[in-house]
Design a protein around this motif. Structure first.
Motif, PDB file in Angstrom:
ATOM      1  N   PHE A 191       0.862  -1.197  -0.042  1.00 46.49           N
ATOM      2  CA  PHE A 191      -0.027   0.017  -0.064  1.00 46.49           C
ATOM      3  C   PHE A 191       0.806   1.147  -0.224  1.00 46.49           C
ATOM      4  CE2 PHE A 191      -2.325   3.111   2.562  1.00 46.49           C
ATOM      5  CZ  PHE A 191      -3.622   3.514   1.589  1.00 46.49           C
ATOM      6  N   PRO A 192       0.668   2.334  -0.737  1.00 44.46           N
ATOM      7  CA  PRO A 192      -0.472   2.489  -1.589  1.00 44.46           C
ATOM      8  C   PRO A 192      -0.649   2.174  -2.962  1.00 44.46           C
ATOM      9  CG  PRO A 192       0.624   4.410  -1.501  1.00 44.46           C
ATOM     10  CD  PRO A 192       1.253   3.545  -0.580  1.00 44.46           C
ATOM     11  N   SER A 193       0.594   1.505  -3.335  1.00 47.49           N
ATOM     12  CA  SER A 193       0.552   1.031  -4.846  1.00 47.49           C
ATOM     13  C   SER A 193      -0.449  -0.117  -4.928  1.00 47.49           C
ATOM     14  CB  SER A 193       2.059   0.359  -5.114  1.00 47.49           C
ATOM     15  OG  SER A 193       2.758   1.387  -5.425  1.00 47.49           O
ATOM     16  N   THR A 194      -0.540  -1.150  -4.105  1.00 42.76           N
ATOM     17  CA  THR A 194      -1.839  -2.012  -4.075  1.00 42.76           C
ATOM     18  C   THR A 194      -2.983  -1.559  -3.280  1.00 42.76           C
ATOM     19  OG1 THR A 194      -0.196  -3.867  -4.244  1.00 42.76           O
ATOM     20  CG2 THR A 194      -2.526  -4.389  -3.351  1.00 42.76           C
ATOM     21  N   PRO A 195      -4.111  -1.292  -3.945  1.00 44.42           N
ATOM     22  CA  PRO A 195      -5.342  -0.498  -3.157  1.00 44.42           C
ATOM     23  C   PRO A 195      -5.610  -1.362  -1.861  1.00 44.42           C
ATOM     24  CG  PRO A 195      -5.594  -0.677  -5.679  1.00 44.42           C
ATOM     25  CD  PRO A 195      -4.139  -1.569  -5.294  1.00 44.42           C
ATOM     26  N   ALA A 196      -6.141  -0.661  -0.996  1.00 38.37           N
ATOM     27  CA  ALA A 196      -6.705  -1.318   0.163  1.00 38.37           C
ATOM     28  C   ALA A 196      -8.052  -2.159  -0.341  1.00 38.37           C
ATOM     29  CB  ALA A 196      -7.304  -0.330   1.100  1.00 38.37           C
ATOM     30  N   ARG A 197      -8.516  -3.004   0.708  1.00 40.49           N
ATOM     31  CA  ARG A 197      -9.823  -3.817   0.339  1.00 40.49           C
ATOM     32  C   ARG A 197     -10.629  -3.773   1.330  1.00 40.49           C
ATOM     33  NH1 ARG A 197      -9.042  -8.052  -3.666  1.00 40.49           N
ATOM     34  NH2 ARG A 197     -11.358  -7.895  -3.261  1.00 40.49           N
ATOM     35  N   PRO A 235     -13.297  -3.919 -10.761  1.00 40.02           N
ATOM     36  CA  PRO A 235     -12.450  -4.729 -11.463  1.00 40.02           C
ATOM     37  C   PRO A 235     -11.117  -4.805 -10.999  1.00 40.02           C
ATOM     38  CG  PRO A 235     -13.682  -3.363 -13.016  1.00 40.02           C
ATOM     39  CD  PRO A 235     -13.811  -3.034 -11.556  1.00 40.02           C
ATOM     40  N   ASP A 236     -10.241  -5.845 -11.209  1.00 39.19           N
ATOM     41  CA  ASP A 236      -8.967  -6.101 -10.604  1.00 39.19           C
ATOM     42  C   ASP A 236      -7.989  -4.909 -11.445  1.00 39.19           C
ATOM     43  OD1 ASP A 236      -9.416  -8.287  -8.966  1.00 39.19           O
ATOM     44  OD2 ASP A 236      -9.127  -9.641 -10.527  1.00 39.19           O
ATOM     45  N   THR A 237      -8.460  -4.614 -12.614  1.00 35.87           N
ATOM     46  CA  THR A 237      -7.460  -3.723 -13.249  1.00 35.87           C
ATOM     47  C   THR A 237      -7.762  -2.406 -12.945  1.00 35.87           C
ATOM     48  OG1 THR A 237      -9.331  -3.471 -14.955  1.00 35.87           O
ATOM     49  CG2 THR A 237      -7.598  -5.310 -15.367  1.00 35.87           C
ATOM     50  N   THR A 238      -8.765  -2.184 -11.740  1.00 36.35           N
ATOM     51  CA  THR A 238      -8.848  -0.672 -11.340  1.00 36.35           C
ATOM     52  C   THR A 238      -7.555  -0.278 -10.668  1.00 36.35           C
ATOM     53  OG1 THR A 238     -11.248  -0.874 -11.298  1.00 36.35           O
ATOM     54  CG2 THR A 238     -10.365   0.883 -10.123  1.00 36.35           C
ATOM     55  N   THR A 239      -7.342   1.100 -10.915  1.00 37.91           N
ATOM     56  CA  THR A 239      -5.892   1.644 -10.106  1.00 37.91           C
ATOM     57  C   THR A 239      -6.611   2.660  -9.169  1.00 37.91           C
ATOM     58  OG1 THR A 239      -5.305   3.012 -11.867  1.00 37.91           O
ATOM     59  CG2 THR A 239      -4.257   0.778 -11.579  1.00 37.91           C
ATOM     60  N   THR A 240      -5.755   3.135  -8.288  1.00 36.87           N
ATOM     61  CA  THR A 240      -6.222   4.172  -7.443  1.00 36.87           C
ATOM     62  C   THR A 240      -4.739   5.174  -7.278  1.00 36.87           C
ATOM     63  OG1 THR A 240      -5.600   3.162  -5.340  1.00 36.87           O
ATOM     64  CG2 THR A 240      -8.166   3.223  -6.047  1.00 36.87           C
ATOM     65  N   SER A 241      -4.956   6.112  -6.836  1.00 32.89           N
ATOM     66  CA  SER A 241      -3.996   7.325  -6.774  1.00 32.89           C
ATOM     67  C   SER A 241      -2.799   6.772  -5.655  1.00 32.89           C
ATOM     68  CB  SER A 241      -4.319   8.718  -6.377  1.00 32.89           C
ATOM     69  OG  SER A 241      -3.294   9.588  -6.036  1.00 32.89           O
ATOM     70  N   VAL A 242      -1.712   6.587  -6.102  1.00 32.28           N
ATOM     71  CA  VAL A 242      -0.511   6.165  -5.228  1.00 32.28           C
ATOM     72  C   VAL A 242      -0.077   7.626  -4.434  1.00 32.28           C
ATOM     73  CG1 VAL A 242       0.075   4.322  -6.539  1.00 32.28           C
ATOM     74  CG2 VAL A 242       1.276   6.500  -7.184  1.00 32.28           C
ATOM     75  N   ASP A 243      -0.362   8.993  -4.834  1.00 31.56           N
ATOM     76  CA  ASP A 243       0.003   9.954  -4.410  1.00 31.56           C
ATOM     77  C   ASP A 243      -0.694  10.481  -3.293  1.00 31.56           C
ATOM     78  OD1 ASP A 243       2.200  10.172  -5.972  1.00 31.56           O
ATOM     79  OD2 ASP A 243       1.152  11.189  -7.492  1.00 31.56           O
ATOM     80  N   GLU A 244      -2.200  10.090  -3.468  1.00 36.95           N
ATOM     81  CA  GLU A 244      -2.961  10.344  -2.554  1.00 36.95           C
ATOM     82  C   GLU A 244      -3.895   9.163  -1.886  1.00 36.95           C
ATOM     83  OE1 GLU A 244      -3.611  13.415  -1.320  1.00 36.95           O
ATOM     84  OE2 GLU A 244      -2.404  14.425  -2.826  1.00 36.95           O
ATOM     85  N   PRO A 245      -3.019   8.357  -0.864  1.00 38.78           N
ATOM     86  CA  PRO A 245      -3.771   7.209  -0.464  1.00 38.78           C
ATOM     87  C   PRO A 245      -5.145   7.269   0.330  1.00 38.78           C
ATOM     88  CG  PRO A 245      -1.900   7.862   0.969  1.00 38.78           C
ATOM     89  CD  PRO A 245      -1.754   8.750  -0.307  1.00 38.78           C
ATOM     90  N   TYR A 246      -5.373   8.371   0.844  1.00 37.60           N
ATOM     91  CA  TYR A 246      -6.708   8.358   1.558  1.00 37.60           C
ATOM     92  C   TYR A 246      -7.884   8.596   0.568  1.00 37.60           C
ATOM     93  CZ  TYR A 246     -10.699  10.093   3.762  1.00 37.60           C
ATOM     94  OH  TYR A 246     -12.075  10.449   4.449  1.00 37.60           O
ATOM     95  N   ASP A 247      -7.612   9.157  -0.513  1.00 38.24           N
ATOM     96  CA  ASP A 247      -8.726   9.183  -1.723  1.00 38.24           C
ATOM     97  C   ASP A 247      -9.129   7.855  -2.012  1.00 38.24           C
ATOM     98  OD1 ASP A 247      -8.460  12.200  -1.163  1.00 38.24           O
ATOM     99  OD2 ASP A 247      -7.487  12.467  -3.229  1.00 38.24           O
TER     100      ASP A 247
END
Length: 593
Positions: free
Chosen positions: A71-77, A102-114
């Motif tokens: 985390f945060p490269s790998t999103p939370a579950r 979907p597994d292919t969804t990514t989230t921001s690695v710069d704003e982990p809270y978002d």
């Protein structure tokens, strides 16, 4: 976990601190999970987690947020702690983790809270919708996933069936590790002989099965748990006659693959009814009757009674699925096509593989040479095939990889086939000639003219150092290979010129070769294979010459330079790393870049 001083460990701690600081600002104070609570998520590498309690219709429910050390490269579950039994609600896995995106969804690695906030928002919406019963249709939309979760047994079932109605009898072969379901014994034997040639013919013995086509995709509540449930499922879809026939055969295992049309296409699964075991010499199916005089309704009632059935997922291996997952409109035409590949060397072998994987139903491979160790580095065959004739070795390799593809071979020179009275190439739909042999290809060109250019021929070759590759499509009486070559087979257009002889020599008589490796060659073989597909599908004009140019820097580093002829006809392509088209012939100009 990495040492605390490691940059990635510090990155994880900073992301966790940022999330917790934001929760503090919002006056949210979720409790950190202890190690015992984290252990509920075995297999998910949970390094840290927090628990929330939130209001939902019907009362409070707890949600866990878990993160891995990535985390945060790998999103939370997000996991639902207070949940109904597994498979009551869709998108809730066995350990409560929610499938939100979907597994292919990514989230921001710069704003982990978002990223965490977005997941929690989606989780609240999903749980609320599940409570209201608004997601039940997802069980049907994503049937294969939920059936897999509900599997009972470890049998690996592969299906060659055409995945559509009507319900019908099928054939089933049980191996040690696999069960194959096919439309016929012939289809089954052909597939197995290609996939596992070491399996003796005497071991290929099939059983009857019943493929039941359902009018709708079942939900988990409708998944068969007993043999009686299997019969009821068939009864609702008017297919009990098939099961009655199987009951009379008293099989050790009664396979009932079934299919239905889901929103995204056909879905297959299998139920297996196992014959009751003989106990102390007593056969439950015939108890109280002579074995030959048991009434059919008794056999049916006993076989399809309350005993537990097995449930297995199905892997489709039918051509429509293998070649394009039911979405490639080219497959039906390609499946009916026969392509001859003349030359099974470093160009012909990958072209043959590419055509087979694209969906071509039948290949005829022609080559008289054996594989030598020096060829292995740029050939699809490996050291196990050294000193073996290339054509049959390549045929075995393709059949093993794609057992539904028919592959024939001739250990012969192309000239030998062209001069045979039975004309073995006359009925193919396309010939790909990659022999690099002028005597063979000049004869092929004349043979083609005598045939009236009935089928297209694609000729392909590579220049030294793979500086350029060529693919020429000939299919019309007015065109010929000779139009672009001199009497010695030298092309009028050569893309690269060399200050010194680019060929390399081995310490043997006549052992010369053009230097290039498999990476450089890949661009050329892809172009030749694409030209072959276009010719089969009628998407390339006769007399089209496609040329791949390597990067100019790579050509110059190898001691070459673009020829004056190339500079004249393609001045805008001289940086290389491109394909352009021209008309095939001495003075033809460029068609398209």
């Amino acid at each position: 976990m990495l040492e605390a001083s490691h940059p990635l460990a510090r990155r994880f701690e900073a992301a966790v601190a940022a999330v917790e600081a934001r929760w503090e600002e919002l006056n949210l104070r979720p409790r950190r999970l202890d190690r015992r609570e984290l252990s509920a998520y075995r297999g998910r590498a949970a390094e840290m987690g927090w628990r929330f309690a939130a209001d939902f219709p019907g009362g409070l429910r707890r949600l866990d947020v878990i993160v891995t050390a990535a985390f945060p490269s790998t999103p939370a579950r997000i996991a639902l702690v207070d949940r109904p039994p597994f498979l009551t609600w869709p998108h809730v896995e066995k350990d409560g983790v929610l499938c939100l995106f979907p597994d292919t969804t990514t989230t921001s690695v710069d704003e982990p809270y978002d990223g965490v906030a977005a997941l929690l928002k989606e989780a609240f919406a999903m749980v609320g919708a599940a409570i209201r019963g608004e997601l039940d249709g997802d069980f049907r939309t994503e049937f294969l996933t939920y059936w897999h979760h509900a599997e009972r047994g470890d049998r690996n079932v592969l299906s060659l069936l055409d995945p559509g109605p009507p319900s019908r009898r099928v054939r089933v072969w049980q191996g040690v590790n696999q069960t194959i379901v096919a439309e016929s014994d012939e289809q089954l034997r052909t597939w197995l002989q290609n996939a596992a040639p070491k399996v003796a013919a005497s071991k290929i013995k099939s059983l009857s099965g019943a493929f039941v086509w359902l009018d709708r995709v079942p939900t988990p509540a409708e998944y068969p748990s007993s043999a009686n449930d299997v019969y009821a499922l068939a009864e609702r879809n008017g297919s009990t006659d098939l099961l009655d026939e199987l009951a009379r055969e008293a099989l050790p295992h009664t396979f009932v693959p079934f299919g239905a049309l889901a929103e995204a296409g056909p879905a297959l699964a299998t139920a297996v009814v196992n014959r009751l075991a003989v106990v102390r010499g007593r056969a439950p199916l015939s108890a109280g009757f002579r074995p030959s005089a048991v009434p059919e309704h008794v056999v049916r009632a006993r076989l399809f009674g309350g005993e537990r059935c097995d449930r297995h997922s199905v892997e489709r291996i039918d051509p429509a699925w293998i070649h394009g997952r039911d979405r490639d409109e080219r497959v039906p035409k390609l499946r009916g096509a026969t392509v001859a590949v003349l030359g099974c060397g470093s160009v012909g072998a990958p072209v043959a593989h590419a055509l087979a994987r694209a969906g071509v139903g039948k290949l005829v491979l022609v080559d008289k040479q054996v594989l030598k160790s020096a060829n292995v580095g740029r050939h699809s065959l490996g050291v196990e095939s050294i000193d073996d004739p290339k054509a049959p070795a390549l045929a075995r390799q393709i059949r093993a990889a794609l057992p539904h593809v028919e592959v024939l071979h001739h250990v012969a020179e192309a000239q030998e086939l062209l001069l045979r009275a039975d004309d073995p190439l006359a009925e193919v739909d396309l010939i790909v000639s990659v022999t690099g042999d002028w005597p063979a290809e000049s004869l092929l060109d004349e043979w083609h003219a005598a045939q009236g250019r009935r089928m297209p021929i694609v000729y392909g070759w590579t220049e030294p150092h793979a500086a350029a590759g060529h693919a020429i499509a000939i299919s019309a009486p007015g065109d010929s290979l000779r139009a672009g070559l001199d009497a010695y087979g030298t092309p009028h257009l050569v893309a690269a010129r060399w200050a010194q002889d680019p060929r390399r020599y081995e310490p043997a008589c006549g052992a010369a070769f053009d230097p290039y490796g498999p990476v450089e060659l890949g661009f050329v073989t892809s172009m030749v294979a694409q030209a072959a597909l276009d010719a089969l599908l009628g998407k390339i004009r006769s007399g089209t010459h496609r040329i791949w140019l390597a990067r100019r820097a790579a050509v110059e580093a190898a001691g070459g330079a673009w020829s004056d002829e190339l500079r004249d006809i393609a001045p805008n392509a001289l940086e290389g790393a491109t394909i352009f088209e021209r008309r095939w012939g001495r003075s033809a100009r460029i068609l398209a870049a």
